[in-house]
Design a protein around this motif. Structure first.
Motif, mmCIF file in Angstrom:
data_model
loop_
_atom_site.group_PDB
_atom_site.id
_atom_site.type_symbol
_atom_site.label_atom_id
_atom_site.label_comp_id
_atom_site.label_asym_id
_atom_site.label_seq_id
_atom_site.Cartn_x
_atom_site.Cartn_y
_atom_site.Cartn_z
ATOM 1 N N CYS A 92 4.608 -79.312 -39.129
ATOM 2 C CA CYS A 92 4.436 -80.598 -38.442
ATOM 3 C C CYS A 92 4.679 -81.725 -39.430
ATOM 4 N N GLU A 93 4.692 -82.958 -38.928
ATOM 5 C CA GLU A 93 4.758 -84.139 -39.789
ATOM 6 C C GLU A 93 3.365 -84.747 -39.908
ATOM 7 N N ASN A 94 3.127 -85.469 -40.989
ATOM 8 C CA ASN A 94 1.861 -86.187 -41.194
ATOM 9 C C ASN A 94 2.187 -87.665 -41.298
ATOM 10 N N LEU A 95 2.003 -88.395 -40.192
ATOM 11 C CA LEU A 95 2.414 -89.798 -40.128
ATOM 12 C C LEU A 95 1.274 -90.687 -39.630
ATOM 13 N N PRO A 96 1.291 -91.974 -40.009
ATOM 14 C CA PRO A 96 0.299 -92.919 -39.486
ATOM 15 C C PRO A 96 0.791 -93.520 -38.170
ATOM 16 N N SER A 97 -0.062 -93.621 -37.199
ATOM 17 C CA SER A 97 0.268 -94.255 -35.922
ATOM 18 C C SER A 97 -1.030 -94.527 -35.191
ATOM 19 N N SER A 98 -0.934 -95.085 -33.991
ATOM 20 C CA SER A 98 -2.146 -95.364 -33.215
ATOM 21 C C SER A 98 -2.834 -94.093 -32.748
ATOM 22 N N THR A 99 -2.102 -92.969 -32.816
ATOM 23 C CA THR A 99 -2.696 -91.699 -32.394
ATOM 24 C C THR A 99 -3.081 -90.810 -33.581
ATOM 25 N N ALA A 100 -2.849 -91.281 -34.779
ATOM 26 C CA ALA A 100 -3.090 -90.445 -35.962
ATOM 27 C C ALA A 100 -4.580 -90.203 -36.180
ATOM 28 N N VAL A 101 -4.897 -89.069 -36.773
ATOM 29 C CA VAL A 101 -6.268 -88.771 -37.151
ATOM 30 C C VAL A 101 -6.722 -89.770 -38.207
ATOM 31 N N LYS A 102 -8.012 -90.124 -38.183
ATOM 32 C CA LYS A 102 -8.531 -91.177 -39.058
ATOM 33 C C LYS A 102 -9.535 -90.617 -40.068
ATOM 34 N N PRO A 103 -9.651 -91.256 -41.224
ATOM 35 C CA PRO A 103 -10.707 -90.851 -42.155
ATOM 36 C C PRO A 103 -12.072 -90.951 -41.479
ATOM 37 N N GLY A 104 -12.843 -89.907 -41.603
ATOM 38 C CA GLY A 104 -14.148 -89.858 -40.953
ATOM 39 C C GLY A 104 -14.157 -89.061 -39.668
ATOM 40 N N GLY A 136 -13.863 -72.119 -35.457
ATOM 41 C CA GLY A 136 -15.067 -72.818 -35.039
ATOM 42 C C GLY A 136 -15.695 -73.707 -36.092
ATOM 43 N N THR A 137 -15.217 -73.652 -37.312
ATOM 44 C CA THR A 137 -15.738 -74.506 -38.378
ATOM 45 C C THR A 137 -15.372 -75.963 -38.095
ATOM 46 N N THR A 138 -16.340 -76.855 -38.218
ATOM 47 C CA THR A 138 -16.058 -78.283 -38.060
ATOM 48 C C THR A 138 -15.742 -78.881 -39.423
ATOM 49 N N ILE A 139 -14.759 -79.791 -39.437
ATOM 50 C CA ILE A 139 -14.243 -80.356 -40.684
ATOM 51 C C ILE A 139 -14.268 -81.872 -40.608
ATOM 52 N N GLU A 140 -14.914 -82.501 -41.565
ATOM 53 C CA GLU A 140 -14.870 -83.960 -41.676
ATOM 54 C C GLU A 140 -13.650 -84.330 -42.522
ATOM 55 N N ILE A 141 -12.739 -85.086 -41.936
ATOM 56 C CA ILE A 141 -11.518 -85.461 -42.641
ATOM 57 C C ILE A 141 -11.773 -86.773 -43.377
ATOM 58 N N LEU A 142 -12.083 -86.660 -44.645
ATOM 59 C CA LEU A 142 -12.358 -87.844 -45.451
ATOM 60 C C LEU A 142 -11.084 -88.488 -45.966
ATOM 61 N N ASN A 143 -10.021 -87.701 -46.084
ATOM 62 C CA ASN A 143 -8.743 -88.210 -46.569
ATOM 63 C C ASN A 143 -7.631 -87.526 -45.777
ATOM 64 N N THR A 144 -6.857 -88.306 -45.036
ATOM 65 C CA THR A 144 -5.801 -87.708 -44.203
ATOM 66 C C THR A 144 -4.619 -87.237 -45.027
ATOM 67 N N ASP A 145 -4.592 -87.595 -46.318
ATOM 68 C CA ASP A 145 -3.525 -87.117 -47.196
ATOM 69 C C ASP A 145 -3.838 -85.729 -47.761
ATOM 70 N N ALA A 146 -4.994 -85.211 -47.452
ATOM 71 C CA ALA A 146 -5.319 -83.826 -47.805
ATOM 72 C C ALA A 146 -5.105 -82.983 -46.551
ATOM 73 N N GLU A 147 -3.863 -83.042 -46.060
ATOM 74 C CA GLU A 147 -3.540 -82.433 -44.763
ATOM 75 C C GLU A 147 -3.072 -80.989 -44.864
ATOM 76 N N GLY A 148 -2.532 -80.606 -46.034
ATOM 77 C CA GLY A 148 -2.002 -79.254 -46.158
ATOM 78 C C GLY A 148 -3.050 -78.196 -45.896
ATOM 79 N N ARG A 149 -4.237 -78.415 -46.452
ATOM 80 C CA ARG A 149 -5.322 -77.453 -46.261
ATOM 81 C C ARG A 149 -5.774 -77.389 -44.799
ATOM 82 N N LEU A 150 -5.555 -78.498 -44.073
ATOM 83 C CA LEU A 150 -5.960 -78.540 -42.668
ATOM 84 C C LEU A 150 -5.039 -77.709 -41.771
ATOM 85 N N VAL A 151 -3.765 -77.656 -42.105
ATOM 86 C CA VAL A 151 -2.865 -76.813 -41.315
ATOM 87 C C VAL A 151 -2.964 -75.353 -41.770
ATOM 88 N N LEU A 152 -3.194 -75.155 -43.056
ATOM 89 C CA LEU A 152 -3.268 -73.797 -43.588
ATOM 90 C C LEU A 152 -4.519 -73.060 -43.120
#
Length: 481
Positions: free
Chosen positions: A304-316, A324-340
């Motif tokens: 996928c692509e990781n881009l900023p837009s009005s629909t993009a995931v936000k810090p927090g 089932g693990t819940t993940i707090e996304i503190l930095n959207t630039d740490a996206e590789g681990r989120l897809v992996l």
């Protein structure tokens, strides 16, 4: 290119018809009898021919040599590193010429490592990216003949080196393509095309299928882009269906802007290389199609692509991963681990003998290891040793990094089960610890290729690493698993 390995002496080289010949000469070389040997002896005595690594003597229409152009390159002690450096130097003036046939000869003994190095240098020298150029230079070289004193002793190493070279070409090509020419959809089509070979199958899952699987972490990264995500599942079956497969997971972020946590503008174009892990999986499957080893392999690519837009995931934001693990996304630039992490959960269904993920994951790994060695993290000592040994064999080096439990402390969150980043210290390790959380049900390793997947500056371009390490790793498991 068509590669051929032949047994030949210098006398045989003299009769070998080609457009150019490169002769690799080591320290202490003793020339045999004959016109060419006598000339080389005189050249060494006159210090015109220097056997120090990288020293090259170029000649034209040398008496006793069928090839009109010749280069005599010093290889020092003839280590693999020396051979690669010397051949690279000798090939530099030849790359711009219209060579159709090239001969490379070892004037003395050649071991398996030297043969591998020679093949790798040749693939590297004659690769040129042309896909998006309107007036690309034509590649004229059609055949390379490698002459060694004993071809049978080096045949297996040669065959593997050629397969790895072909695989690295695939990896380099897709990593080098601009993001608009290497979208997730195009990556999926490339995998499907690759799987038309024997023993292979490819399935590409789109947004609806991924949503049904519950890959909330993967979907969160993709939601800021108009390009639909693709989850690519490649299978190579070279052994009985009952044999547990080895699973390779390649990070496929086809462009990484950083998302809302946007990256600085300088060198952001290089974030097209953020799918180099995915490219290395494609390259490895290309090599498998050439070698056809008796092993089962699964390749998983969350693209996928990781881009900023009005629909993009936000810090927090808090998202729910496939397990089932819940993940707090503190930095959207740490996206590789989120897809992996979702791909690692998906890998469980194959009851794998081992899972290895490959990713341009952290700038911290670049700081730690530079561009020489890839970072290898593993929860299994045996698996780590397999990968490191394979890297040495392929001349595609790795270095084992720690995975102490204490490194995961910084990933604690007040609002979710885990945060996607910790602090700056040990950033490559804390990223690996995040992935480790999702890989508890099988032997697992993570290879961080952020420093080794591509070069910047004037030599900007993909390296094709770690295809060599992965191929040798898989071939090693044919014998032990």
């Amino acid at each position: 290119m068509n590669f051929e390995l032949k047994t030949s002496t210098l006398a045989g080289l003299a009769q070998e018809k080609s457009d150019a010949a490169i002769v690799l000469v080591a320290n202490g070389f003793q020339a045999p009898k004959g016109v060419l040997g006598a000339w080389m002896t005189k050249a060494i005595q006159a210090k015109a021919l220097d056997t120090a690594t990288g020293k090259v003597l170029s000649v034209y229409e040398l008496p006793g040599l069928a090839a009109p152009r010749a280069a005599f390159a010093g290889v020092g002690v003839a280590s693999a590193k020396d051979v690669r450096s010397a051949l690279t130097a000798a090939l530099t003036p030849l790359k711009s010429s219209a060579l159709k046939k090239l001969t490379v000869a070892f004037a003395g003994d050649a071991d398996e490592a030297s043969v591998r190095a020679a093949v790798a240098a040749l693939y590297d020298a004659f690769y040129a990216y042309t896909t998006t150029k309107s007036k690309a230079e034509k590649q004229h070289l059609q055949k390379v003949t490698l002459l060694v004193p004993n071809a049978s002793a080096c045949q297996t190493a040669f065959d593997r080196a050629v397969a790895i070279g072909e695989g690295a070409l695939v990896a380099r090509e897709w990593a080098n393509r601009p993001a608009n020419h290497a979208t997730p959809t195009l990556l999926g089509k490339a995998a499907q095309h690759l799987a038309k070979g024997t023993r292979m199958h490819c399935e590409v899952l789109g947004p609806k299928e991924v949503a049904k699987l519950g890959m909330g972490s993967f979907m969160a990264v993709a939601q800021g882009s108009a390009e639909p995500l693709q989850f690519i599942v490649l299978r190579y079956q070279g052994a009985a269906k009952t044999q547990a497969p080895t699973v390779l997971v390649g990070k496929g972020i086809t462009f990484d802007s950083g998302g809302i946590s946007i990256k600085p503008a300088p060198e952001m174009d290089e974030m097209k290389f953020d799918m180099s892990g995915a490219a290395s999986v494609l390259g490895t499957f290309k090599a498998l199609s050439v070698l056809k080893p008796a092993i089962n392999v699964v390749g998983l690519i969350p693209a996928c692509e990781n881009l900023p837009s009005s629909t993009a995931v936000k810090p927090g934001d808090v998202v729910t991963s496939m397990n089932g693990t819940t993940i707090e996304i503190l930095n959207t630039d740490a996206e590789g681990r989120l897809v992996l992490c979702d791909a690692l959960t998906y890998a469980e269904r194959f009851n794998p003998s081992a899972v290895v993920d490959i990713a341009t994951l952290t700038g911290a790994c670049v700081i730690a290891l530079g561009a020489v060695r890839s970072g290898v993290f593993s929860s299994d000592d045996g698996l780590a040793n397999e990968l490191l040994a394979a890297g040495t064999q392929a001349q595609d080096l790795g270095w084992r990094m720690p995975l102490d439990d204490e490194y995961a402390d910084g990933l604690k969150s007040n609002f979710a089960d885990v945060a996607n980043v910790a602090g700056r210290p040990g950033g490559a390790i804390t990223a690996a610890k995040f992935l480790h959380r999702f890989a508890a049900k099988y032997p697992w390793a993570h290879i961080d290729i952020a420093g080794t997947a591509w070069k910047g500056g004037a030599a900007k371009g993909a390296t094709g690493r770690p295809v060599g390490m992965l191929v040798e790793f898989l071939l090693g498991r044919v014998q032990v698993k």
